[in-house]
Enzyme design. Sequence first.
Site, PDB file in Angstrom:
ATOM      1  N   CYS A   8     -13.632 -48.487  -5.599  1.00  0.00           N
ATOM      2  CA  CYS A   8     -14.103 -48.049  -4.288  1.00  0.00           C
ATOM      3  C   CYS A   8     -13.420 -48.921  -3.226  1.00  0.00           C
ATOM      4  O   CYS A   8     -12.744 -49.905  -3.543  1.00  0.00           O
ATOM      5  CB  CYS A   8     -15.623 -48.166  -4.193  1.00  0.00           C
ATOM      6  SG  CYS A   8     -16.235 -49.871  -4.161  1.00  0.00           S
ATOM      7  N   HIS A  59     -20.153 -53.941  -9.381  1.00  0.00           N
ATOM      8  CA  HIS A  59     -19.106 -53.123  -9.986  1.00  0.00           C
ATOM      9  C   HIS A  59     -18.310 -53.912 -11.020  1.00  0.00           C
ATOM     10  O   HIS A  59     -18.172 -55.134 -10.940  1.00  0.00           O
ATOM     11  CB  HIS A  59     -18.184 -52.573  -8.907  1.00  0.00           C
ATOM     12  CG  HIS A  59     -18.841 -51.524  -8.064  1.00  0.00           C
ATOM     13  ND1 HIS A  59     -18.148 -50.791  -7.133  1.00  0.00           N
ATOM     14  CD2 HIS A  59     -20.128 -51.085  -8.020  1.00  0.00           C
ATOM     15  CE1 HIS A  59     -18.989 -49.933  -6.554  1.00  0.00           C
ATOM     16  NE2 HIS A  59     -20.189 -50.107  -7.060  1.00  0.00           N
ATOM     17  N   CYS A 101     -14.476 -52.700  -3.275  1.00  0.00           N
ATOM     18  CA  CYS A 101     -13.865 -53.420  -4.394  1.00  0.00           C
ATOM     19  C   CYS A 101     -12.363 -53.581  -4.186  1.00  0.00           C
ATOM     20  O   CYS A 101     -11.786 -54.600  -4.571  1.00  0.00           O
ATOM     21  CB  CYS A 101     -14.156 -52.705  -5.705  1.00  0.00           C
ATOM     22  SG  CYS A 101     -15.905 -52.832  -6.186  1.00  0.00           S
ATOM     23  N   GLU A 154     -15.122 -54.220 -11.729  1.00  0.00           N
ATOM     24  CA  GLU A 154     -13.967 -55.004 -11.309  1.00  0.00           C
ATOM     25  C   GLU A 154     -14.378 -56.290 -10.608  1.00  0.00           C
ATOM     26  O   GLU A 154     -13.730 -57.329 -10.770  1.00  0.00           O
ATOM     27  CB  GLU A 154     -13.021 -54.190 -10.429  1.00  0.00           C
ATOM     28  CG  GLU A 154     -13.637 -53.605  -9.185  1.00  0.00           C
ATOM     29  CD  GLU A 154     -14.255 -52.222  -9.376  1.00  0.00           C
ATOM     30  OE1 GLU A 154     -14.956 -51.987 -10.387  1.00  0.00           O
ATOM     31  OE2 GLU A 154     -14.033 -51.365  -8.509  1.00  0.00           O
TER      32      GLU A 154
END
Length: 139
Positions: free
Chosen positions: A97, A72, A100, A74
């Site tokens: 999510c 992801h 994360c 981030e």
Amino acid sequence: MRPSWDETWLEVAKVVAKRSTCPRKQVGAVLVDAHNRVVATGYNGAPSKSPHCCDVGCIIDPATGSCLRAIHAEVNALMQAGERARGCTLYMTLAPCWRCATMIVQAGVRKVVFAEVGEHSDSDHFLESNGVEVIRYGG
């Protein structure tokens, strides 16, 4: 009219998202320090030296329907920043999510600003209960 810092960094995150290599969702992230200087950027895609989803296809998790190959946005930004992430603001095109969100808390990010809520993005309460300010920007 001159854009606010939030508007500016969300626009940068949108540009960074164009580098995404997972065709399922293009997501961008920009990590900014207290002086509005970019610390790191990230987009969703395969790990370095691995084939990209856009070239060989996604690996889909049958339980969640999400891509297992892509890291992801981030997380990529947090990994680039390392300890420099502490106290920063994370601007994202999509809300984080849960997984994360745990990494955002652990990295010491102080604020998350995002533009869009995804289907698996319900981590606001978790972030806030762990001292991270959360701002949904725009509609």
